[in-house]
Scaffold this active site. Structure first.
Site: not given
Ligand code: AGP
Length: 613
Positions: A2, A27, A75, A101-102, A486, A490, A493, A509, A608
């Site tokens: 928030c 935010r 938020w 906020n909290g 992961e 990272k 991407e 393998h 996102k």
């Molecule tokens: C993560 O770094 C990516 N931006 C992407 O893989 C993300 O995790 C995926 O699109 C799932 O999104 P969500 O967690 O909002 O469902």
């Protein structure tokens, strides 16, 4: 998180607050509100959605001649995003108003008591409890009433309060949710959740610390100890950030800010859910009683991208400590394959946004087949949270950077809490083990807080050496295999380097054919049950002159003996390594992408939240 903005002074308050709220939009929020005091009355405006909706509502009063008010962007944490739940919130009299906020952890208890004493609530929020508590203690002195009210509160708050009985005063109080004051020669004071809101007005700021209360007047301000009222002398800082930088609190990118927010985000996610003494976990929001939880025969985790990696880690934890079969599916596969689900299966869609189309489709199929669905999600009121039978919220706060960081470690935190909870309910996890695991989790925020600056420095050095690589291989075993996936995600991407995560045991393998001096291989080698196996794997790479980056325990001489570069981490329970070991990989991808001049927060082609198939 928030956003709060308050102002008291000679200038017209509405434009100052709206401008301040605009500078806090980064935010993330889902509703907004503003209240000003004029002619002894509070005038409150609230709207769902973006600030523009609030501005539209306030067009007629934009130049109102009032010099005191509070504004808020919400938020949602408790209660869906709506006008009714938007701040500010008033007491029964309508003469006292708060913005917050909290998270008020004991708000259920407080609300029950207040309602029993006749207070009428108008929202679903935890915040409204504060307005009625202050009202209850108000006896002509606002500061004293705020002090007594917050003494009853458990949880976090950044709080702004205004009352018609003291029309020249704003009161601010802080406990774990940031609040900063803006002060200026010649009078006029602001309060805000973050610096950007202050910059159009002043760059002279005073940072409130936890358990402090501030009293803002038109010509003066003071800070006191919240509990005792003892005066506290505070330093005035001059801020030399520009507004854009300030939105990132001085960090160059939101991603870096969010990496550093992880200690607090992890703490916010387990706070109020774990008993620090016993390690006992309570997840009432799961929506299932203990009998139903004991009746579950199988768990199906479904997610995309980084959230899928969290699901893969959870499989290890749940099968180890709850003794139940766990399937993990990529949502885009799950939604189309023949599913064997029924009411004995607990389906857990994991999603930061709660809007990912594939995961949402999986949720709907699971429900249609009679499975019980509990989603793990970071956005209150998102579609998945409204359609699931139960929700375990992560409290990461809004994640602005497209590459998921704090949301991921908070998903792992939530899944770890679920493991402890189910293990105890189904009596597959001994109390002593639960306590040990819980202590490990509780130690993480402080550990990360301490290690982050060093890890960033060390990963920056490694990044210099490998930023021009065209390919990367990440290796992990057991519960850390998903972390190799992961780390690779990272890197690819945000730096656009091709990177693959692989089970370390799979190297021979096929992928070992790739080993040469050009392709760095990062291996996770925490001292756990498969440590010797991974050491053998990396020895194989070294024997073929591969270039190794090792991430392992402090004091492990193998790191320097075998690795060309290495990062060392504090000892931690092997099951918690996935949360800790993710962080250097996040930093490495961040540093490499920065060196490559990539748009770290908004990588090309990415969104996102992928709300389409
Ligand atoms: C993560 O770094 C990516 N931006 C992407 O893989 C993300 O995790 C995926 O699109 C799932 O999104 P969500 O967690 O909002 O469902």
């Amino acid at each position: 998180m928030c956003g709060i903005v308050g102002y008291v002074g000679k200038r017209r308050v509405v434009p100052i607050i709206l401008e301040g709220l605009k500078r806090l939009e980064y935010r993330g929020y889902d509703s907004a509100g503003l209240v000003y005091l004029q002619d002894g009355k509070l005038h409150k405006y609230r709207s769902e959605g973006k600030l523009a909706n609030l501005e539209e509502k306030m067009e007629a009063v934009a130049d109102i001649n009032s010099g005191i008010g509070l504004g808020h962007t919400r938020w949602a944490t408790h209660g869906a995003p709506s006008e009714r739940n938007a701040h500010p919130h008033t007491d029964c009299t309508g003469e006292l108003v708060v913005v917050h906020n909290g998270i008020i952890e004991n708000y259920h208890l407080l609300r029950d008591g207040l309602q029993a004493r006749g207070h009428i609530f108008k929202s679903e929020t935890d915040t409204e409890v504060l307005a009625h508590l202050i009202e209850e203690h108000l006896d002509g002195d606002l500061v004293s009433a705020v002090r007594k009210a917050v003494a009853l509160v458990e949880g976090s708050f950044g709080l702004g309060v205004m009352w018609t009985g003291e029309p020249d005063t704003l009161v601010a109080a802080r406990n774990q949710s940031p609040l900063v004051l803006g002060v200026k020669e010649g009078g006029g004071c602001l309060m805000a959740s973050d610096i950007p809101a202050l910059l159009p007005y002043t760059n002279q700021v005073v940072f409130l610390d936890d358990q402090e209360l501030a009293v803002l007047g038109r010509k003066s301000w003071r800070v006191e100890e919240l509990a005792t009222g003892k005066p506290v002398s505070k330093e005035i800082h001059s801020i030399d950030w520009n507004a854009a930088m300030a939105e990132k609190a001085g960090y160059k990118h939101f991603m870096l800010k969010e990496i550093y927010e992880q200690p607090q985000a992890i703490l916010n996610t387990y706070r109020g859910r774990i008993d620090p003494e016993t390690g006992g976990v309570d997840l009432p929001e799961i929506g299932l009683n203990e009998e139903q939880l004991r009746g579950i025969e199988r768990i199906a985790l479904v997610a995309c991208g980084t959230s899928w990696h969290a699901a893969l880690v959870a499989k290890y934890w749940l099968e180890k400590w709850v003794g139940i079969p766990v399937e993990v599916d990529i949502a885009s596969e799950f939604r189309y394959r023949r599913l064997l689900l029924n009411d004995k299966v607990l389906v857990i869609p994991i999603s930061q946004s709660g809007e990912t189309a594939d995961t949402l489709a999986g949720l709907r199929r699971a429900k249609a087949m009679g499975a019980t669905v509990v989603t793990i999600c970071n956005v209150v009121g998102s579609t998945m949270t409204r359609e699931a039978d139960g929700v375990i919220y992560t409290h990461a706060g809004p994640e602005i950077g497209v590459a998921s960081t704090k949301a991921f470690t908070c998903q792992l935190t939530a899944l770890f809490l679920l493991t402890l909870y189910l293990g105890r309910v189904r009596q597959t996890l001994a109390a002593a083990d639960c306590h040990e695991l819980a202590q490990g989790l509780l130690s993480l925020p402080a550990m990360l807080e301490k290690e982050l600056p060093r890890l960033q420095k060390e990963t920056a050095v490694i990044a210099e050496e490998f930023a021009k690589s065209r390919d990367f291989l990440y290796l992990g075993r057991g519960v850390n295999f998903p972390i190799a996936l992961e780390g690779a995600l990272k890197l690819k991407e945000i730096s656009y380097i091709h990177a693959e995560g692989y089970a370390a045991g799979e190297l021979k393998h096929g992928p070992i054919a790739l080993v040469d001096r050009e392709m760095p291989i990062l291996a996770l080698v925490p001292k756990d049950g498969v440590y010797e196996k991974v050491i053998s794997n990396v020895e194989e790479v070294k024997a073929r002159r591969g270039r190794l980056i090792l991430v392992g325990n402090e004091g492990d001489s193998n790191l320097a003996r075998i690795g060309d570069s290495w990062l060392s981490l504090p000892d931690i329970h092997e099951d918690l390594a996935p949360i800790l070991y993710t962080v250097p990989l996040q930093l490495l991808s961040y540093e490499i992408a920065s060196l490559r001049g990539c748009d770290v927060d908004q990588p090309r082609n990415l969104a996102k939240s992928v709300t389409v198939e």
